[in-house]
Scaffold this motif. Structure first.
Motif, PDB file in Angstrom:
ATOM      1  N   ALA A  20      38.771  44.476  46.305  1.00 39.49           N
ATOM      2  CA  ALA A  20      38.793  44.004  44.980  1.00 39.49           C
ATOM      3  C   ALA A  20      40.137  45.113  44.456  1.00 39.49           C
ATOM      4  CB  ALA A  20      37.613  44.305  44.311  1.00 39.49           C
ATOM      5  N   TYR A  21      40.491  44.824  43.505  1.00 38.36           N
ATOM      6  CA  TYR A  21      41.607  45.673  42.880  1.00 38.36           C
ATOM      7  C   TYR A  21      41.066  46.959  42.019  1.00 38.36           C
ATOM      8  CZ  TYR A  21      45.117  42.920  44.947  1.00 38.36           C
ATOM      9  OH  TYR A  21      46.050  42.188  45.819  1.00 38.36           O
ATOM     10  N   CYS A  54      36.436  48.479  45.924  1.00 36.91           N
ATOM     11  CA  CYS A  54      36.101  47.901  47.232  1.00 36.91           C
ATOM     12  C   CYS A  54      34.458  48.213  47.356  1.00 36.91           C
ATOM     13  CB  CYS A  54      36.797  48.005  48.214  1.00 36.91           C
ATOM     14  SG  CYS A  54      38.634  47.751  48.117  1.00 36.91           S
ATOM     15  N   THR A 107      42.727  50.407  46.900  1.00 28.85           N
ATOM     16  CA  THR A 107      43.610  49.294  46.538  1.00 28.85           C
ATOM     17  C   THR A 107      44.273  49.807  45.165  1.00 28.85           C
ATOM     18  OG1 THR A 107      41.923  48.085  45.624  1.00 28.85           O
ATOM     19  CG2 THR A 107      42.795  47.752  47.896  1.00 28.85           C
ATOM     20  N   ASN A 120      37.941  37.906  52.849  1.00 22.91           N
ATOM     21  CA  ASN A 120      39.203  37.624  52.848  1.00 22.91           C
ATOM     22  C   ASN A 120      39.936  37.077  51.528  1.00 22.91           C
ATOM     23  OD1 ASN A 120      37.936  35.352  52.454  1.00 22.91           O
ATOM     24  ND2 ASN A 120      39.340  34.006  53.992  1.00 22.91           N
ATOM     25  N   GLY A 121      38.909  37.752  50.585  1.00 20.60           N
ATOM     26  CA  GLY A 121      39.446  37.254  49.268  1.00 20.60           C
ATOM     27  C   GLY A 121      40.515  38.290  48.468  1.00 20.60           C
ATOM     28  N   THR A 122      40.388  38.336  47.214  1.00 22.78           N
ATOM     29  CA  THR A 122      41.454  39.309  46.564  1.00 22.78           C
ATOM     30  C   THR A 122      41.335  40.748  46.911  1.00 22.78           C
ATOM     31  OG1 THR A 122      41.074  37.834  44.564  1.00 22.78           O
ATOM     32  CG2 THR A 122      41.969  39.986  43.983  1.00 22.78           C
ATOM     33  N   ALA A 123      42.712  40.999  47.170  1.00 24.66           N
ATOM     34  CA  ALA A 123      42.826  42.379  47.806  1.00 24.66           C
ATOM     35  C   ALA A 123      42.762  42.611  49.247  1.00 24.66           C
ATOM     36  CB  ALA A 123      42.205  43.322  46.773  1.00 24.66           C
ATOM     37  N   SER A 124      42.465  41.501  50.063  1.00 23.63           N
ATOM     38  CA  SER A 124      41.821  41.678  51.306  1.00 23.63           C
ATOM     39  C   SER A 124      43.175  42.362  52.227  1.00 23.63           C
ATOM     40  CB  SER A 124      41.472  40.569  51.855  1.00 23.63           C
ATOM     41  OG  SER A 124      42.555  39.387  51.929  1.00 23.63           O
ATOM     42  N   LYS A 125      44.307  41.824  51.789  1.00 26.21           N
ATOM     43  CA  LYS A 125      45.550  42.453  52.525  1.00 26.21           C
ATOM     44  C   LYS A 125      45.792  43.853  52.177  1.00 26.21           C
ATOM     45  CE  LYS A 125      50.672  41.913  53.003  1.00 26.21           C
ATOM     46  NZ  LYS A 125      51.640  40.914  52.235  1.00 26.21           N
ATOM     47  N   HIS A 154      47.468  38.859  57.212  1.00 27.63           N
ATOM     48  CA  HIS A 154      46.881  38.131  56.094  1.00 27.63           C
ATOM     49  C   HIS A 154      46.919  36.732  56.006  1.00 27.63           C
ATOM     50  CE1 HIS A 154      44.921  38.621  52.333  1.00 27.63           C
ATOM     51  NE2 HIS A 154      45.851  38.080  51.864  1.00 27.63           N
TER      52      HIS A 154
END
Length: 721
Positions: A323-324, A328, A348, A377-382, A672
């Protein structure tokens, strides 16, 4: 219709096997039980064939029931004829039956019914007969009076009656449906003023769209329907109207001069006003039904391998919910999925507290001996993945310890976290912490964790929220049931979520099993199941073979050998001088060779087993407690990360299939962004659907075909150079 004969021919079965399958289903036996324990009666039909046969059986029985209802209604009206009776007998679809019934079905008020009420039916019949000697105007004069003001009114009313007669003609409607399917086109455009509102151009390809009805693919049908439902698109089925009108009139026009002209006018009016809108709705409905069935089938094909992915067993796992702003969420679970620790870190944006996060996580990993990180693999996963790669490199450099990571599909984790089940399992955790646990556990045992989530939320289908919910739920529940029963369930550790999918059980009985276990301790034998409230002999017969007891009194309880075959299994062991203790100690590696030397037919006869059951029992005795998923390729554990900017055309990479759709498959290649291999790039051979060559979870070799960094798109190929 001889239903058994029809099914036998359609499924290419032996008549005896068809009869047995239908009887077993009618007796209330479950598909997993029949597929596993009644192979000799079914010709070893697998669960998919049995489910398809069960669906077809239901449809054909409903068809026969509807035929009886229609026949009864027409007979009550005194209008049954040999021709109608033969037509009903020959009908093979519900649509055909409804076409036959259409003229006799009670209708709401129509122009034709108003004309009939005015007494104009005889005039309509006379005109429809098209006698050359009929003077229509003169004949119409005799109907003037009361509600009929003039001869013209009488002729207009008769024309309305004829239009409805033609519209209700089953043969005409069938010809027109075929014409629409063969020569019609689906057209679409933006609804007035909606193109500007479609900011992402979701429906841009349908701005000026046309495709033959006979060629349109299912995913485009579903996309058009969604666009129309959201009021962005206007969709139509277009045909040559003049040709369609000629088809409509063909069976009714005779060389009858003036009256034939009226019939022709009635046919054209009937087509424009009654038939065309109705047939277009039917064509659209059939296209949608076929597209939905294809999408459901694709969903089934994707869901099964996802659920059957090999578990990463006995590894201490760190679950990472990226998450942002809120940070996390981290949970550490042991090799059995038991939660050991949890925390929150902020590596993040916007916090970017990377050094602090590294210190916290290094301590956590060292404290619990974490071996693998499972990151959603959702938001902020990269950003999380980039951080994780850097973290494990530092751990390797500082301690020499190898830690791997896997990006897992977190679809549905938030659904589970906010569910009553999630709250019941972890009442002291907030929803985000529950998500991290779910992400860790779905790497350790995908089936046991994903079974807790509505399959529509797992993210391996297309347009699942646009389909018939009951049909989709039924199909996906069948997949869940087949997967759970093919793997088997540990009776002493399984959750209610898992147990309720075991053949013969439901939610209520599953809860009773868990309650009994909590009150009385571990089950020591399968027979104890009969002490569970509401679990009777019939349910026991269905479920017992699929439930395992790891360290019970009888080693057979840790296999898929059904209790009904225990005595025969003992006979088999005794025949070759083995004991149950040999099975427990795995000292019977040469059993299969001994049976082959002795003669399979002879061994089966002496143990009162059929050959199919004998083979299954041998497999189970040689590996008690086996997990069929262990023989499948394990998930790729990564230690480094590629950027999309690192990719170049021609690079060869190993990837994992994430989703299979009508037009291709999405592949995780350690970047990603998943890459797309189009159906035309999967193989050098022609395939009708990507599922013929690929399945979810499959490890494949791919080559970069093209990279568009700006659009974040990766085109892949699996073809040989």
């Amino acid at each position: 219709m001889d239903i058994l004969q029809t099914i036998t021919q359609e499924f290419n079965l032996h008549p005896t096997h068809t009869q047995n399958i239908v009887s077993l289903l009618d007796e209330g036996n479950t598909v997993p039980f029949i597929a596993r324990y009644r192979k000799e009666m079914t010709g070893a039909c697998d669960d998919q064939v049995l489910r398809a046969l069960s669906d077809r059986l239901t449809y054909l029985r409903n068809l026969e029931k509807r035929k009886e209802e229609v026949s009864g209604s027409i007979t009550e009206q005194g209008k049954m004829t040999d021709e109608i009776r033969l037509a009903l007998g020959a009908a093979v679809t519900l649509t055909e039956v409804e076409d036959i019934y259409r003229p006799y079905k009670q209708k709401r008020k129509t122009r034709a019914s108003v004309a009939i009420a005015k007494g104009l039916q005889p005039l309509a019949d006379a005109i429809l007969a098209q006698d050359k000697g009929l003077n229509v105007a003169k004949a119409a004069e005799s109907y003037v009076g009361g509600e009929v003001g003039s001869a013209k009114d009488a002729i207009d009313g008769a024309r309305d009656i004829i239009a409805e007669i033609i519209s209700d003609d089953a043969a005409t409607r069938k010809k027109l449906r075929n014409f629409y399917f063969r020569h019609g086109e689906i057209t679409a455009c933006y609804a007035k003023g909606k193109e500007e509102l479609d900011e992402k151009k979701t429906y841009g390809m349908y701005a000026s769209y046309s495709e033959p009805v006979s060629e349109i693919k299912g995913h485009r049908v579903l996309a058009l329907n969604r666009g129309e439902k959201e009021e962005f698109l206007k969709v139509s089925v277009v045909v040559d109207a003049d040709f369609a009108k000629r088809i409509t009139a063909a069976n009714f026009i005779k060389d009858g001069g003036e009256s034939s002209q009226i019939v022709r006018e009635a046919a054209e009016d009937g087509y424009d006003r009654l038939i065309a809108p109705s047939v277009e709705r039917e064509i659209r409905a059939q296209l949608f039904e076929e597209a939905s069935e294809q999408a459901i089938k694709t969903f089934e094909l994707n869901l099964k391998p996802l659920l059957m992915q090999p578990p990463v067993k006995n590894k201490v796992t760190l679950g990472w919910d990226p998450a942002y702003r809120t940070g996390c969420k981290i949970c550490v679970v042991d090799g059995t999925g038991k939660v050991l620790d949890k925390t929150v870190v902020f590596p993040t944006p916007p916090q970017n507290r990377t050094e602090e996060a590294k210190l916290v996580l290094k301590k956590l990993i060292a404290k619990w001996g974490v071996e693998v990180i499972s990151c959603g693999n959702g938001t902020a996963s990269k950003e999380s993945e980039i951080f994780i790669v850097e973290l494990i490199k530092e751990i390797k450099a500082e301690t020499g310890k190898d830690v791997a990571y896997v990006i897992v599909n977190e679809a549905g984790a938030s659904v589970y976290s906010a569910s009553a089940l999630g709250a019941e399992e972890f009442p002291d955790y907030d929803v985000t912490a529950r998500s991290a646990v779910s992400i860790a556990r779905r790497l350790q045992d995908p089936l046991a964790e994903l079974i807790k989530i509505d399959p529509k939320s797992i993210g391996v289908g297309q347009y699942q929220h646009d389909m018939n919910e009951k049909r989709l739920d039924g199909a996906l529940s069948g997949v869940l049931e087949d997967c759970v029963n093919s793997v088997g369930v540990d009776l002493n550790t399984a959750s209610v979520s898992l147990l309720k999918y075991v053949a013969g059980l439901n939610s209520a009985v599953a809860k009773n099993i868990v309650a009994y276990r909590e009150a009385n301790g571990k089950f020591q034998s399968r027979k104890q199941l009969l002490k569970v409230p509401k679990l009777g002999e019939k349910a026991y017969t269905q479920c017992a073979g699929f439930l395992r007891i790891d360290d019970g009194k009888n080693v057979f309880d840790n296999t898929a050998v059904h209790p009904e075959s225990y005595e025969k299994a003992e006979k088999l062991l005794s025949l070759f001088s083995y004991t149950k203790e040999d099975v427990r100690a795995r000292r019977i590696d040469d059993l299969r060779q001994k049976i082959k030397a002795y003669g399979e037919e002879k061994a089966a006869k002496e143990t009162d087993l059929d050959r199919a059951t004998l083979a299954d029992i041998v497999t189970e005795l040689m590996k008690p407690g086996r997990d069929i998923r262990d023989s499948l390729p394990s998930p790729i554990l990564r230690k480094d990360l590629l950027s999309i900017a690192d990719l170049k055309a021609g690079m060869e990479l190993t990837g994992t299939v994430r989703n299979v759709v009508d037009f291709g498959a999405f592949i995780d290649i350690g970047v990603h962004q998943d890459g797309l291999v189009h159906i035309s790039e999967i193989t050098d051979k022609y395939i009708r659907h990507p599922s013929e060559a690929l399945k979810v979870g499959q490890v494949v070799q791919v080559r970069i075909k093209d990279v568009d960094v700006k659009k974040n798109r990766i085109a892949l190929t699996m073809k040989k150079k």
